[in-house]
Design an enzyme around this catalytic site. Structure first.
Site, PDB file in Angstrom:
ATOM      1  N   ILE A  13       0.823  -1.204   0.000  1.00 17.78           N
ATOM      2  CA  ILE A  13       0.000   0.000   0.000  1.00 17.78           C
ATOM      3  C   ILE A  13       0.859   1.256   0.000  1.00 17.78           C
ATOM      4  O   ILE A  13       0.571   2.230  -0.714  1.00 17.78           O
ATOM      5  CB  ILE A  13      -0.967  -0.025   1.196  1.00 17.78           C
ATOM      6  CG1 ILE A  13      -1.942  -1.200   1.056  1.00 17.78           C
ATOM      7  CG2 ILE A  13      -1.742   1.291   1.308  1.00 17.78           C
ATOM      8  CD1 ILE A  13      -2.738  -1.508   2.305  1.00 17.78           C
ATOM      9  N   TYR A 153      -2.815  -9.853  15.942  1.00 19.82           N
ATOM     10  CA  TYR A 153      -2.639  -8.791  14.952  1.00 19.82           C
ATOM     11  C   TYR A 153      -3.698  -7.716  15.129  1.00 19.82           C
ATOM     12  O   TYR A 153      -3.391  -6.520  15.233  1.00 19.82           O
ATOM     13  CB  TYR A 153      -2.709  -9.383  13.543  1.00 19.82           C
ATOM     14  CG  TYR A 153      -2.907  -8.347  12.459  1.00 19.82           C
ATOM     15  CD1 TYR A 153      -1.937  -7.383  12.206  1.00 19.82           C
ATOM     16  CD2 TYR A 153      -4.067  -8.326  11.680  1.00 19.82           C
ATOM     17  CE1 TYR A 153      -2.111  -6.429  11.209  1.00 19.82           C
ATOM     18  CE2 TYR A 153      -4.250  -7.385  10.687  1.00 19.82           C
ATOM     19  CZ  TYR A 153      -3.276  -6.440  10.455  1.00 19.82           C
ATOM     20  OH  TYR A 153      -3.455  -5.486   9.480  1.00 19.82           O
TER      21      TYR A 153
END
Length: 334
Positions: A13, A153
């Site tokens: 990204i 996470y």
């Protein structure tokens, strides 16, 4: 020339965001640790493309190296910081949990401290749809409670959101956290489903389909995502100025969280079918149980993004997958 500091510019990204900002005339300074979580050559090839632009520069170091990061941001003097670098992956958090604490907690704290000292006009921090965890009411809204994470996470990302809210309040740092939904597209990560499925399908190998295919994701094309980030750069949160009743703007700080997703719940089987169509090959499907830490479905309510920016992601799945497979064949010489 406006300078934007972007962590994770060798990542999927970050690379696309840096390209867009450079194309619009910004100066971009990147920061990336080139960690070996996946193919480092892919990361270096992304950076090599960015380095062709005269307004791009970068520092190679770890977020956890506080002294280097602080000195780098002080030297660059950015107007804004976009913090994308992180240890990603729900499944890998089962194998190497401590790496998520160091990168996503310690590293994010270091970025926030540097932003405080540099007095940036806007700090933007990447989060994830995984923070919605066991929530079952969909589409997910930013104002919904998100207290039931099911992977480490996701927990570290939720912790990063909470820390950034505290810093926004304590130090008046305008902060936007954006929650990404399943992102795909050219230059994607090899550990993610698009590349794993495409590689196996083209090689005539079986693909592992978790949850027996009864899973749903809000697939977001990467260029749509970075357009959303770009537009949010200019939407600096101001305390006491919500744009609607559904605005996640904090009542006490210049802080908000924004979903960036396509706004569509797509069945995993339909996603695989789009890859089959683009590859011209039928997949051999190996149906499996869900993995620990996974969720059955994600689906973004993206109305707040539209209220703030006038934009909603709009790339159709089959269009995006076709573009991805074209890139994959070119990059890997298939």
């Amino acid at each position: 020339m406006r300078c934007i500091y972007v962590t994770g510019t060798a990542g999927f990204i970050g690379f696309h965001l840096a390209e867009r900002l450079l194309a619009e005339g910004f100066r971009v300074h990147g920061f990336d640790g080139m960690t070996p979580y996946y193919d480092v050559d892919l990361k270096r090839n992304r950076h090599a493309i960015l380095r062709r632009h005269p307004n791009f520069s970068a520092t190679e170091a770890m977020l956890e190296d506080e002294a280097v990061l602080m000195a780098d941001i002080a030297d660059v003097g950015p107007e804004m910081i976009v913090h994308l670098a992180a240890q990603a992956g729900v499944r890998y958090s089962l194998e190497a949990p401590r790496s998520y604490l160091s990168a996503n907690i310690d590293g994010t704290f270091n970025v926030m401290e540097a932003a405080r000292i540099a007095k940036v006009k806007h700090l933007l921090i990447a989060s994830t749809s995984s923070v919605y965890g066991a929530n079952t009411q969909m589409p997910y809204r930013e104002i919904d409670k998100a207290d039931s994470q099911v992977s480490l996470y996701a927990a570290t990302k939720k912790a990063s959101e909470a820390m950034s809210h505290a810093y926004a309040d304590l130090h008046a740092i305008p902060t936007t956290c954006f929650r990404f939904f399943t992102v795909y597209g050219p230059w994607g990560r090899p550990d993610m489903a698009p590349i794993k499925f495409t590689r196996a399908i083209l090689a005539g190998e079986p693909i592992d389909v978790y949850g027996h295919g009864q899973m749903f994701r809000d697939f977001t094309y990467v260029t749509d995502l970075v357009r959303g980030i770009r537009l949010l750069l200019d939407q600096v949160p101001e305390r006491g100025k919500p744009v609607s009743e559904a605005d996640s703007l904090s009542p006490v700080a210049p802080w908000r969280v924004v979903n960036i997703g396509n706004g569509e719940k797509v069945a995993l089987g339909d996603f695989i079918a789009a890859i089959e169509e683009a590859c011209g090959v039928t997949a051999i499907r190996n149906y499996m149980e869900m993995q620990k830490g996974d969720v059955r479905a994600t689906w973004a309510d993206n109305r707040l993004l539209q209220q703030l920016t006038g934009y909603r992601p709009q790339t159709a799945l089959r269009t995006g997958i076709a573009q991805f497979v074209t890139w994959y064949r070119s990059y890997y010489g298939i």
